[in-house]
Design a protein around this motif. Structure first.
Motif, PDB file in Angstrom:
ATOM      1  N   TYR A   4       1.122   5.000   5.274  1.00  0.00           N
ATOM      2  CA  TYR A   4       1.550   5.692   4.059  1.00  0.00           C
ATOM      3  C   TYR A   4       1.155   4.908   2.803  1.00  0.00           C
ATOM      4  O   TYR A   4       0.644   5.458   1.845  1.00  0.00           O
ATOM      5  N   SER A   5       1.392   3.600   2.843  1.00  0.00           N
ATOM      6  CA  SER A   5       1.132   2.766   1.667  1.00  0.00           C
ATOM      7  C   SER A   5      -0.262   2.151   1.670  1.00  0.00           C
ATOM      8  O   SER A   5      -0.690   1.616   0.659  1.00  0.00           O
ATOM      9  N   TRP A  36      -0.831  -0.495   3.180  1.00  0.00           N
ATOM     10  CA  TRP A  36      -0.454  -1.896   3.013  1.00  0.00           C
ATOM     11  C   TRP A  36      -0.051  -2.413   4.390  1.00  0.00           C
ATOM     12  O   TRP A  36       0.794  -1.821   5.044  1.00  0.00           O
ATOM     13  N   GLN A  72       8.287  -3.523   2.483  1.00  0.00           N
ATOM     14  CA  GLN A  72       7.646  -2.751   1.428  1.00  0.00           C
ATOM     15  C   GLN A  72       8.735  -2.169   0.537  1.00  0.00           C
ATOM     16  O   GLN A  72       9.654  -1.529   1.019  1.00  0.00           O
ATOM     17  N   TYR A  92       9.764   0.287  -2.705  1.00  0.00           N
ATOM     18  CA  TYR A  92       9.382   1.449  -3.507  1.00  0.00           C
ATOM     19  C   TYR A  92      10.429   1.651  -4.596  1.00  0.00           C
ATOM     20  O   TYR A  92      11.630   1.555  -4.339  1.00  0.00           O
ATOM     21  N   GLU A 125       7.180   5.054  -6.265  1.00  0.00           N
ATOM     22  CA  GLU A 125       5.961   4.253  -6.360  1.00  0.00           C
ATOM     23  C   GLU A 125       6.086   2.989  -5.525  1.00  0.00           C
ATOM     24  O   GLU A 125       7.105   2.300  -5.556  1.00  0.00           O
ATOM     25  N   PHE A 126       5.017   2.669  -4.804  1.00  0.00           N
ATOM     26  CA  PHE A 126       4.972   1.439  -4.030  1.00  0.00           C
ATOM     27  C   PHE A 126       4.874   0.248  -4.972  1.00  0.00           C
ATOM     28  O   PHE A 126       3.976   0.198  -5.820  1.00  0.00           O
TER      29      PHE A 126
END
Length: 109
Positions: free
Chosen positions: A64-65, A67, A72, A74, A78-79
């Motif tokens: 999804y990211s 990354w 993670q 958010y 927004e990441f």
């Protein structure tokens, strides 16, 4: 609902979401513990998801990211980043600004 739809729903429905190893009360790695300490120190209210609860989530959040590592963070859909980025942002004051902006937006309506 696909895992990507679930993740998207979570990051868009909650102001602050942390995908981590373990839980805030019992982090399963030092990096997740560091991000929890920072968020707790700042008094942030956040939702967390333990990626160990589901292999689908563990792989899905990385896709999804785009990354490769956990945790993670958010904020408002927004990441933000992982442990190193969150720590650097905290040390520079940028994270506090981001979260205080979130706080004002959340309570202005």
């Amino acid at each position: 609902m696909t895992i990507a739809e679930f993740i998207s729903s979570e990051v868009n429905a909650n102001d602050i979401v942390l995908f981590m190893k373990g839980s805030p009360s019992s982090p399963a790695c030092g990096f997740s513990a560091q991000v929890v300490r920072i968020l707790d120190h700042l008094g942030a209210t956040y939702k967390s998801h333990d990626i160990y609860q589901s292999d689908e989530l563990r792989q899905g959040i990385k896709a999804y990211s785009d990354w490769p590592t956990i945790p993670q963070l958010y904020v408002r859909g927004e990441f933000v980043g992982g442990c190193d980025i969150v720590t650097e942002m905290f040390q520079s004051g940028e994270l506090q600004q981001l979260l205080s902006l979130e706080h004002r937006v959340a309570h202005s309506s």
